[in-house]
Enzyme design. Structure first.
Site, PDB file in Angstrom:
ATOM      1  CG  HIS A  76      -0.286  -0.143   2.529  1.00 49.27           C
ATOM      2  ND1 HIS A  76       0.189  -1.371   2.985  1.00 49.27           N
ATOM      3  CD2 HIS A  76       0.022   0.761   3.495  1.00 49.27           C
ATOM      4  CE1 HIS A  76       0.722  -1.212   4.192  1.00 49.27           C
ATOM      5  NE2 HIS A  76       0.651   0.061   4.511  1.00 49.27           N
ATOM      6  CE1 TYR A 204      -0.948   5.189  10.892  1.00 47.53           C
ATOM      7  CE2 TYR A 204      -0.921   4.578  13.205  1.00 47.53           C
ATOM      8  CZ  TYR A 204      -0.380   4.502  11.937  1.00 47.53           C
ATOM      9  OH  TYR A 204       0.723   3.713  11.716  1.00 47.53           O
ATOM     10  N   PRO A 296       3.815   1.745  19.423  1.00 47.07           N
ATOM     11  CG  PRO A 296       1.975   0.388  19.793  1.00 47.07           C
ATOM     12  CD  PRO A 296       3.055   1.126  20.492  1.00 47.07           C
ATOM     13  CE  LYS A 300       8.974   4.570  11.311  1.00 46.30           C
ATOM     14  NZ  LYS A 300       9.254   4.324   9.885  1.00 46.30           N
ATOM     15  CE1 TYR A 388       2.865   4.562   7.447  1.00 49.74           C
ATOM     16  CE2 TYR A 388       3.057   5.167   9.760  1.00 49.74           C
ATOM     17  CZ  TYR A 388       2.473   4.412   8.764  1.00 49.74           C
ATOM     18  OH  TYR A 388       1.485   3.499   9.090  1.00 49.74           O
TER      19      TYR A 388
HETATM   20  P1  FAS Z   1      10.964 -10.204  20.661  1.00 47.27           P
HETATM   21  O1  FAS Z   1      10.543  -9.774  22.035  1.00 47.27           O
HETATM   22  O2  FAS Z   1       9.942 -10.400  19.602  1.00 47.27           O
HETATM   23  O3  FAS Z   1      11.761 -11.600  20.761  1.00 47.27           O
HETATM   24  C1  FAS Z   1      12.677 -11.830  21.815  1.00 47.27           C
HETATM   25  C2  FAS Z   1      12.724 -13.325  22.036  1.00 47.27           C
HETATM   26  O4  FAS Z   1      13.691 -13.593  23.062  1.00 47.27           O
HETATM   27  C3  FAS Z   1      11.387 -13.868  22.538  1.00 47.27           C
HETATM   28  O5  FAS Z   1      10.999 -14.962  21.741  1.00 47.27           O
HETATM   29  C4  FAS Z   1      11.673 -14.282  23.981  1.00 47.27           C
HETATM   30  O6  FAS Z   1      10.947 -15.428  24.365  1.00 47.27           O
HETATM   31  C5  FAS Z   1      13.160 -14.558  23.939  1.00 47.27           C
HETATM   32  N1  FAS Z   1      13.833 -14.379  25.236  1.00 47.27           N
HETATM   33  C6  FAS Z   1      13.598 -13.429  26.171  1.00 47.27           C
HETATM   34  N2  FAS Z   1      14.433 -13.593  27.227  1.00 47.27           N
HETATM   35  C7  FAS Z   1      15.223 -14.682  26.937  1.00 47.27           C
HETATM   36  C8  FAS Z   1      16.261 -15.345  27.623  1.00 47.27           C
HETATM   37  N3  FAS Z   1      16.683 -14.919  28.817  1.00 47.27           N
HETATM   38  N4  FAS Z   1      16.829 -16.425  27.023  1.00 47.27           N
HETATM   39  C9  FAS Z   1      16.419 -16.838  25.795  1.00 47.27           C
HETATM   40  N5  FAS Z   1      15.429 -16.243  25.094  1.00 47.27           N
HETATM   41  C10 FAS Z   1      14.840 -15.175  25.674  1.00 47.27           C
HETATM   42  N6  FAS Z   1       5.912  -3.361  16.592  1.00 47.27           N
HETATM   43  C11 FAS Z   1       5.385  -2.784  15.505  1.00 47.27           C
HETATM   44  O7  FAS Z   1       6.129  -2.366  14.603  1.00 47.27           O
HETATM   45  N7  FAS Z   1       4.020  -2.662  15.371  1.00 47.27           N
HETATM   46  C12 FAS Z   1       3.153  -3.138  16.320  1.00 47.27           C
HETATM   47  O8  FAS Z   1       1.935  -3.030  16.199  1.00 47.27           O
HETATM   48  C13 FAS Z   1       3.671  -3.758  17.485  1.00 47.27           C
HETATM   49  N8  FAS Z   1       2.829  -4.263  18.438  1.00 47.27           N
HETATM   50  C14 FAS Z   1       3.374  -4.843  19.556  1.00 47.27           C
HETATM   51  C15 FAS Z   1       2.551  -5.371  20.577  1.00 47.27           C
HETATM   52  C16 FAS Z   1       3.104  -5.949  21.724  1.00 47.27           C
HETATM   53  C17 FAS Z   1       2.198  -6.505  22.812  1.00 47.27           C
HETATM   54  C18 FAS Z   1       4.501  -6.015  21.878  1.00 47.27           C
HETATM   55  C19 FAS Z   1       5.134  -6.601  23.146  1.00 47.27           C
HETATM   56  C20 FAS Z   1       5.329  -5.495  20.879  1.00 47.27           C
HETATM   57  C21 FAS Z   1       4.778  -4.923  19.709  1.00 47.27           C
HETATM   58  N9  FAS Z   1       5.574  -4.421  18.684  1.00 47.27           N
HETATM   59  C22 FAS Z   1       5.069  -3.840  17.569  1.00 47.27           C
HETATM   60  C23 FAS Z   1       6.987  -4.506  18.772  1.00 47.27           C
HETATM   61  C24 FAS Z   1       7.401  -5.894  18.396  1.00 47.27           C
HETATM   62  O9  FAS Z   1       6.898  -6.231  17.152  1.00 47.27           O
HETATM   63  C25 FAS Z   1       8.908  -5.950  18.481  1.00 47.27           C
HETATM   64  O10 FAS Z   1       9.496  -4.804  17.904  1.00 47.27           O
HETATM   65  C26 FAS Z   1       9.506  -7.183  17.846  1.00 47.27           C
HETATM   66  O11 FAS Z   1       8.910  -8.305  18.423  1.00 47.27           O
HETATM   67  C27 FAS Z   1      11.010  -7.135  18.088  1.00 47.27           C
HETATM   68  O12 FAS Z   1      11.539  -8.379  17.834  1.00 47.27           O
HETATM   69  P2  FAS Z   1      12.713  -8.944  18.755  1.00 47.27           P
HETATM   70  O13 FAS Z   1      13.717  -7.894  18.977  1.00 47.27           O
HETATM   71  O14 FAS Z   1      13.088 -10.236  18.135  1.00 47.27           O
HETATM   72  O15 FAS Z   1      12.062  -9.173  20.210  1.00 47.27           O
HETATM   73  C1  PHB Z   2      -0.787  -3.283  13.149  1.00 52.31           C
HETATM   74  O1  PHB Z   2      -1.242  -3.643  12.055  1.00 52.31           O
HETATM   75  O2  PHB Z   2      -0.713  -4.050  14.147  1.00 52.31           O
HETATM   76  C2  PHB Z   2      -0.270  -1.872  13.292  1.00 52.31           C
HETATM   77  C3  PHB Z   2      -0.330  -1.005  12.205  1.00 52.31           C
HETATM   78  C4  PHB Z   2       0.159   0.285  12.348  1.00 52.31           C
HETATM   79  C5  PHB Z   2       0.692   0.676  13.569  1.00 52.31           C
HETATM   80  C6  PHB Z   2       0.751  -0.200  14.656  1.00 52.31           C
HETATM   81  C7  PHB Z   2       0.258  -1.480  14.513  1.00 52.31           C
HETATM   82  O3  PHB Z   2       1.187   1.936  13.719  1.00 52.31           O
END
Ligand code: FAS
Ligand code: PHB
Length: 395
Positions: A76, A204, A296, A300, A388
Site C-alpha cells: 500500500h 489512524y 506502536p 517501527k 513513516y
Molecule cells: P521479541 O521480544 O519479539 O523476541 C525476543 C525473544 O527472546 C522472545 O521470543 C523471547 O521469548 C526470547 N527471550 C527473552 N528472554 C530470553 C532469555 N533470557 N533467554 C532466551 N530467550 C529469551 N511493533 C510494531 O512495529 N508494530 C506493532 O503493532 C507492534 N505491536 C506490539 C505489541 C506488543 C504486545 C509487543 C510486546 C510489541 C509490539 N511491537 C510492535 C513490537 C514488536 O513487534 C517488536 O518490535 C519485535 O517483536 C522485536 O523483535 P525482537 O527484537 O526479536 O524481540
Molecule cells: C498493526 O497492524 O498491528 C499496526 C499497524 C500500524 C501501527 C501499529 C500497529 O502503527
C-alpha cells in the site's frame, strides 16, 4: 557435567531479530546457534506488528524471505489519518518517497523464518532455561543454559542479544557503561484480531473519545486498536462494546464500512519509549527490543529490529570475510542513529494522535494546529512520509 559445543555467533532470543540474524549469517557462511527461552508454539502465538517499511520488505526479499509476503502481504502507498472534524489526510509514502509499505504480520514473518531455518538445518534450541552470557570482554566469550535437566555451554566468538525488552542480555552490561532513556505514556492500546474483511486503508483516528487504528493482516483478517486507560480490564470489553467504541471514534463514512465480528485475539499493550546505549559491550551486540522499545503508533518496532539485524549481519560478515572490524566498531553508533530517528517519529505521532489525561486547552490547540499545518504543507507531508516509510539504511 556440562556439555560444551562451539559456534561462531551465539544468538540469545528466537524472535524476529534472532531468527533473521541467524538466517542471514548462514547465507554468508557464518555458523550460529539460537537459544530461545520459550517453545516454538509460544513464540508463534504472539500477535505483534503488522506494517513493514520499504527497507524491511526489500531486505526480506533479498535474503529469500519474500515469496509468501509477496503472495499474502498487502502492498500500500501509505496510511490515512482521520481527524475528528477535519477532512481525511493520507501519509502518501508513494508520492513523496516512491516507496510502498507492506501489511504483513510479524507472526507470518516468524513462521517464514522458522521454516527457512528448518530448511537450512539452522540450530534453534527452544525452551533453553537460564541463558547466561559470560566473558564478554575476553577473547573467549561463551553462553551457558539449561535444557532437559542438564547445564550446557556454547563457546563462541560473538554473542547477539536478541532477547527482547525482558531478556538477559542488556542486564549484563555494567551500570557504569549502560545509559537508558525512557518515557511511559498514560494510556495503552486495546487490540483485537477478527476474521473479517479489513477497512480499505490502514487508518489512524484522532477523536475526542480517544485514538483508534484500523489495520489488517490479510483480506480476511483485521486488526483494530483503541486507546485505553492503563488500568483497563479485558473482561470489561466484550466484543460488542469494543466495536461500538471503535466506530464512535472514526468518521461516519468509515464506521459504516467497518465489518465487525467475533474477536479471535484481544490484548492490551502499554505504550513506552525506551532506548539503551551503547548497543555493544565487548563481544555482545544488542539487536531489536533488547535495546529499544517504541510506541506502536509509528509501526517501527519490528522494522527497527530488522534494521539492527541488517547492520549487525553486515558487520559480522565483514569480519569473517576480511578480518576487518570497521562495521563492528561502528555498529552501535550506526544502529542508534536509526533507533533515535524511529523513537522520535513514534513519540511525535503518539503525541499528535492521542488525547492525554488533564491536558490543557492550549495543548489541545497546539495539537490541532500541528495537524492543520500537516494538511496544508507539502513540505511537512514529505517529511512525515519519508520517516513513516523508513529512512534508507546507512552505507
Ligand atoms: P521479541 O521480544 O519479539 O523476541 C525476543 C525473544 O527472546 C522472545 O521470543 C523471547 O521469548 C526470547 N527471550 C527473552 N528472554 C530470553 C532469555 N533470557 N533467554 C532466551 N530467550 C529469551 N511493533 C510494531 O512495529 N508494530 C506493532 O503493532 C507492534 N505491536 C506490539 C505489541 C506488543 C504486545 C509487543 C510486546 C510489541 C509490539 N511491537 C510492535 C513490537 C514488536 O513487534 C517488536 O518490535 C519485535 O517483536 C522485536 O523483535 P525482537 O527484537 O526479536 O524481540
Ligand atoms: C498493526 O497492524 O498491528 C499496526 C499497524 C500500524 C501501527 C501499529 C500497529 O502503527
Amino acid at each position: 557435567m556440562v556439555t560444551a559445543t562451539r559456534t561462531q555467533v551465539a544468538i540469545i532470543g528466537g524472535g524476529p531479530a534472532g531468527l533473521l540474524l541467524s538466517h542471514i549469517l548462514q547465507r554468508n557462511g557464518i555458523d550460529s546457534i539460537v537459544l530461545e527461552r520459550q517453545s516454538r508454539r509460544h513464540v508463534l502465538e504472539r500477535i505483534r506488528a503488522g506494517v513493514l517499511e520499504a527497507g524491511t520488505v526489500a531486505l526480506l526479499r533479498e535474503v529469500g524471505l519474500g515469496a509468501r509476503m509477496d503472495r499474502e502481504g498487502h502492498p500500500h502507498d501509505g496510511s490515512a489519518i482521520a481527524w475528528e472534524g477535519r477532512s481525511r489526510f493520507f501519509i502518501d509514502t508513494k508520492k513523496f518517497t516512491g516507496r510502498a509499505m507492506m501489511a504483513y504480520g510479524q507472526t507470518a514473518i516468524t513462521e517464514d523464518l522458522y521454516a527457512a531455518r528448518d530448511a537450512a538445518g539452522g540450530e534453534i534450541i527452544d525452551q533453553a532455561g537460564n541463558v547466561q552470557p559470560h566473558e564478554l570482554t575476553s577473547s573467549r566469550p561463551y553462553v551457558t543454559y539449561e535444557k532437559d535437566g542438564s547445564s550446557r555451554r556454547i563457546d563462541c566468538d560473538y554473542v547477539a542479544g536478541c532477547d527482547g525488552y525482558h531478556g538477559v542480555s542488556r542486564s549484563v552490561i555494567p551500570a557504569a557503561v549502560l545509559r537508558t532513556y525512557e518515557k511511559s505514556y498514560p494510556f495503552g492500546w486495546l487490540g483485537i484480531m477478527s476474521e473479517t474483511p479489513p477497512y480499505k486503508d490502514i487508518c489512524y483516528c484522532y477523536h475526542s473519545r480517544g485514538f483508534a487504528l484500523a489495520s489488517r493482516r490479510n483480506p480476511m483478517l483485521s486488526r483494530y486498536y483503541i486507546q485505553c486507560d492503563l488500568d483497563t480490564k479485558l473482561a470489561d470489553w466484550p466484543d460488542d462494546r469494543f466495536w461500538r467504541e471503535f466506530k464512535a471514534r472514526c468518521p461516519r463514512d468509515m464506521a459504516d464500512c467497518i465489518v465487525s465480528g467475533p474477536s479471535i485475539e484481544k490484548s492490551i499493550a502499554p505504550l513506552r519509549s525506551f532506548v539503551a546505549e551503547p548497543m555493544r559491550y565487548g563481544k555482545l551486540f544488542l539487536a531489536g527490543d533488547a535495546a529499544h522499545i517504541v510506541p506502536p503508533t509509528g509501526a517501527k518496532g519490528l522494522n527497527l529490529a530488522v534494521s539492527d539485524v541488517f547492520y549487525l549481519s553486515r558487520a559480522l560478515t565483514e569480519f569473517y570475510r576480511t578480518g576487518r572490524t570497521r562495521y563492528l566498531d561502528g555498529y552501535s553508533d550506526t544502529a542508534l542513529r536509526r533507533v533515535w530517528s524511529a523513537a522520535r517519529l513514534s513519540w511525535w505521532l503518539t503525541m499528535l494522535l492521542h488525547r492525554f489525561p488533564a491536558e490543557t486547552p492550549f495543548e489541545e490547540r497546539m495539537r490541532l494546529n500541528q495537524f492543520d499545518y500537516l494538511q496544508a504543507s507539502e513540505h511537512a507531508q514529505a517529511s512525515l512520509a519519508e520517516q513513516y516509510a523508513g529512512l534508507p539504511f546507512e552505507a
